[in-house]
Design a protein around this motif. Structure first.
Motif, PDB file in Angstrom:
ATOM      1  N   ARG A   1      45.920  37.728  59.428  1.00 36.76           N
ATOM      2  CA  ARG A   1      44.612  37.501  58.807  1.00 36.76           C
ATOM      3  C   ARG A   1      43.506  38.107  59.646  1.00 36.76           C
ATOM      4  NH1 ARG A   1      45.075  32.788  55.833  1.00 36.76           N
ATOM      5  NH2 ARG A   1      47.237  32.178  55.979  1.00 36.76           N
TER       6      ARG A   1
ATOM      7  N   ARG B   1      38.899  38.423  59.476  1.00 36.38           N
ATOM      8  CA  ARG B   1      37.675  38.202  58.698  1.00 36.38           C
ATOM      9  C   ARG B   1      37.007  39.543  58.410  1.00 36.38           C
ATOM     10  NH1 ARG B   1      34.202  35.012  56.804  1.00 36.38           N
ATOM     11  NH2 ARG B   1      35.124  33.107  57.623  1.00 36.38           N
TER      12      ARG B   1
ATOM     13  N   VAL C   1      37.749  35.855  54.677  1.00 35.97           N
ATOM     14  CA  VAL C   1      38.984  36.054  55.431  1.00 35.97           C
ATOM     15  C   VAL C   1      40.033  36.577  54.448  1.00 35.97           C
ATOM     16  CG1 VAL C   1      40.859  34.883  56.678  1.00 35.97           C
ATOM     17  CG2 VAL C   1      38.460  34.263  57.132  1.00 35.97           C
TER      18      VAL C   1
ATOM     19  N   THR D   1      44.317  37.911  53.990  1.00 34.57           N
ATOM     20  CA  THR D   1      45.672  37.908  54.546  1.00 34.57           C
ATOM     21  C   THR D   1      46.394  39.148  54.032  1.00 34.57           C
ATOM     22  OG1 THR D   1      45.746  35.498  54.474  1.00 34.57           O
ATOM     23  CG2 THR D   1      47.866  36.631  54.647  1.00 34.57           C
TER      24      THR D   1
ATOM     25  N   CYS E   1      46.214  42.702  49.892  1.00 35.95           N
ATOM     26  CA  CYS E   1      45.821  41.487  50.612  1.00 35.95           C
ATOM     27  C   CYS E   1      45.337  40.417  49.634  1.00 35.95           C
ATOM     28  CB  CYS E   1      44.701  41.790  51.591  1.00 35.95           C
ATOM     29  SG  CYS E   1      45.112  43.055  52.798  1.00 35.95           S
TER      30      CYS E   1
ATOM     31  N   TYR F   1      42.377  37.381  49.324  1.00 35.77           N
ATOM     32  CA  TYR F   1      41.166  36.885  49.978  1.00 35.77           C
ATOM     33  C   TYR F   1      41.108  35.380  49.811  1.00 35.77           C
ATOM     34  CZ  TYR F   1      38.111  35.720  45.991  1.00 35.77           C
ATOM     35  OH  TYR F   1      37.546  35.128  44.905  1.00 35.77           O
ATOM     36  N   HIS F   2      40.388  34.694  50.679  1.00 35.84           N
ATOM     37  CA  HIS F   2      40.318  33.230  50.654  1.00 35.84           C
ATOM     38  C   HIS F   2      38.888  32.842  50.304  1.00 35.84           C
ATOM     39  CE1 HIS F   2      44.334  33.160  52.321  1.00 35.84           C
ATOM     40  NE2 HIS F   2      43.927  34.124  53.140  1.00 35.84           N
TER      41      HIS F   2
ATOM     42  N   VAL G   1      40.672  32.361  62.655  1.00 36.23           N
ATOM     43  CA  VAL G   1      40.849  33.806  62.625  1.00 36.23           C
ATOM     44  C   VAL G   1      40.064  34.409  63.774  1.00 36.23           C
ATOM     45  CG1 VAL G   1      40.401  35.882  61.282  1.00 36.23           C
ATOM     46  CG2 VAL G   1      41.137  33.794  60.138  1.00 36.23           C
TER      47      VAL G   1
END
Ligand code: ATP
Ligand code: MG
Length: 563
Positions: A413, A415, A421, A423, A440, A442-443, A458
């Motif tokens: 992960r 930012r 952030v 992954t 990826c 995203y969160h 992170v």
């Protein structure tokens, strides 16, 4: 002058300032009058910047005046092109001679009058020896021999000098020499040449003259004619000072200027000599006087140097009586300090690697707030578009990361600056096995540094640019022109060419920049976050940025930082 200048707040005095103070206190001088005397045979370089700061700076400090005087006594090497460029560069550096602009050539008639005076008093003679013979008669280090023409009468000398001026003799056939001492331990006093015969077109006086004064005769006498009180020059003129003083003593001059010498600036990895810089151009090592790898003021300006950074550097290194070499890092740190204060932050990706956010709602674009300069609140903030397809720096992903690599890796992960952030779930490669895309997730809850994503804190933050909004540009990464600290140190049979840094320029043709950079003005400076300071090139038609300097001393350290 800018407030940040440390030169004006410094209480410490250098040795020249102490001398001047003494001359003022004891009434030898009532108003300080200095001059900066460039020869218009090339562009000014960082070494001249030091002299300019000393000459103009001292005049300013003591409420005096500084002349700009072109030392134009070598017509074959000089040109108006340089005269104009030099004025532009001095102004850019932040100094002004107001209406005190002089040319040595403007004094040619007065200098000639001085020459006749010396002849009449029996202190100069016309000599028929050739240049080679003069050298041989000087006989250094043994005592020299008198020229067979040394005892000509003043009348004969005056007649010959006038005929020299009238153009009766061929180039190089005769010279006017001061009659001093052929056995002096100082070679400059062994009957130095004052005038030579030379038929060359002068950029100001045209074909009016066929005799030209030598440096030593012109310099001090111009100083006197202009009312200079302190003639500041570099140490290589120290052993010319006895001649400087001898000439003043033997001429009808009331107020005698005083020559004081200080150390020349020498910088690591840098060559500072117009003659050698000209060689670099002629041998096509660089593209010209304004190639951003050159130490000329115009090249430095094009590269992104600020005048304040150069002035602060000069104030910081001070003025001393002994030659030494200053580390280039000192100059670069002065630059970083100034740019950190003034440069707007932007995001730019030099070597783009595509990132696709698999869970980003299709077609959605968010405008994220980013500060323009954390060092300067008044610089405000801007909106940067964020979308489901981004570019990050190739270097910010490693498939097989070393320990303590805090940027992106498979399953890892990171930012995205000002954003979320992410992954890394999947690495996509082309047929040659090169990584071409990262897929990826995203969160959403992590926007702008809110809650950390599942899986803990992170550590790394990377910069990015939205693919659909990016503007494309060329980035030129400049590095030291020489790989050796002393570029002039060459092995037996070697050449300075062997000391060149083969990687002094790397061109990245398809960098991706955040959209606001489309409006960057030529010459405008920015900090590209995490990369360094950059400046829009002034000479290229398209969108081209020159790297001014990295954020830290070396790339290696940035690598180690891991973010
Ligand atoms: P170059 O060797 O690069 O041609 P120069 O001394 O011949 O330099 P000038 O145009 O004659 O160049 O110099 C103008 C002034 O700048 C002189 O007073 C000279 O002493 C000063 N100067 C030149 N180079 C340096 C330097 N490296 N450091 C400090 N002063 C310098
Ligand atoms: Mg010179």
């Amino acid at each position: 002058m800018a407030k940040s200048d440390s030169s004006e707040t410094s209480e410490r005095q250098n040795f020249i300032e102490r001398e001047i103070e003494c001359d003022l206190a004891e009434g030898r001088v009532t108003r300080v009058h200095t001059r900066f005397p460039p020869e218009p045979n090339g562009y000014l370089h960082i070494g001249h910047a030091k002299a300019i700061c000393v000459d103009f700076g001292l005049a300013r400090k003591f409420g005096g005046v500084c002349n700009l005087r072109f030392d134009d006594t070598n017509p074959t090497k000089e040109d108006v092109e340089y005269v104009e460029a030099i004025q532009e560069d001095i102004r850019w550096l932040g100094f002004d001679w107001q209406d005190n602009l002089y040319f040595a050539s403007g004094w040619f008639e007065d200098l000639y009058r001085f020459a006749e005076h010396l002849v009449r008093e029996g202190n100069a003679y016309v000599c028929d020896l050739s240049a080679d013979q003069i050298r041989e008669y000087r006989g250094f280090p043994e005592p020299g021999r008198n020229s067979p023409y040394r005892d000509r009468s003043p009348e004969e000398n005056l007649d010959l000098l006038r005929r020299m001026r009238a153009g009766e003799f061929p180039d190089g056939s005769r010279t006017l020499r001061a009659k001093i001492d052929m056995a002096s331990p100082n070679i400059n006093l062994r009957d130095p040449v004052l005038y030579r015969i030379l038929r060359a077109h002068h950029h100001r006086t045209g074909d009016e003259w066929c005799i030209y004064p030598m440096y030593d005769f012109a310099h001090g006498q111009c100083d006197a004619l202009e009312g200079i009180t302190h003639s500041l020059c570099t140490l290589e003129f120290e052993n010319h000072r006895p001649l400087y003083d001898w000439l003043l003593e033997h001429l009808p001059i009331e107020k005698r200027p005083r020559q004081i010498e200080f150390a020349r600036l020498k910088l690591t990895y840098t060559m500072v000599s117009k003659r050698k810089l000209l060689q670099l151009i002629e041998e096509q090592v660089v593209e010209g006087w304004s190639d951003p790898r050159m130490p000329t003021l115009r090249a430095m300006r094009r590269r992104g140097y600020t005048p304040a950074a150069i002035r602060n550097f000069c104030a910081g290194i001070g003025v001393a009586k002994f030659n030494s070499t200053v580390d280039l890092v000192v100059l670069e740190n002065a630059l970083r300090e100034d740019l950190n204060r003034i440069a707007l932050r932007r995001m730019a990706v030099q070597r783009p690697l595509r990132v696709t956010l698999t869970n980003w709602p299709q077609g959605r674009v968010e405008e994220l707030e980013a500060v323009n300069n954390p060092e300067d609140e008044s610089a405000g903030s801007r909106k940067v578009p964020f979308s489901g397809t981004l570019y990050i720096e190739e270097d910010d992903f490693r498939e097989e990361p070393p320990p303590k690599f805090f940027r992106l890796k498979p399953g890892g992960r990171v930012r995205l600056r000002y954003a979320y952030v992410i992954t890394c779930d999947e690495v996509v490669k082309d047929t040659e096995g090169r990584v071409v895309e990262l897929r990826c997730r995203y969160h959403p809850e992590t926007l702008g540094g809110g809650k950390p994503a599942e899986g803990g804190k992170v550590k790394g933050i990377v910069h990015w640019v939205s693919a659909a909004h990016a503007v494309e540009a060329e980035i030129r990464l400049y590095d030291n022109l020489f790989a050796k600290p002393d570029p002039e140190e060459v092995a037996e049979g070697g050449h300075w060419r062997d000391n060149l840094n083969p990687k002094s320029l790397e061109v990245l043709p398809s960098a991706k920049l955040e959209p606001s950079l489309a409006e960057a003005k030529k010459g405008e400076r920015f900090q590209f976050e995490r990369l360094g300071y950059y400046c829009r090139d002034t000479e290229s038609p398209g969108l081209v940025f020159n790297r001014t300097v990295t954020l830290r001393d070396t790339w290696a350290k940035i690598e180690k930082r891991g973010s």
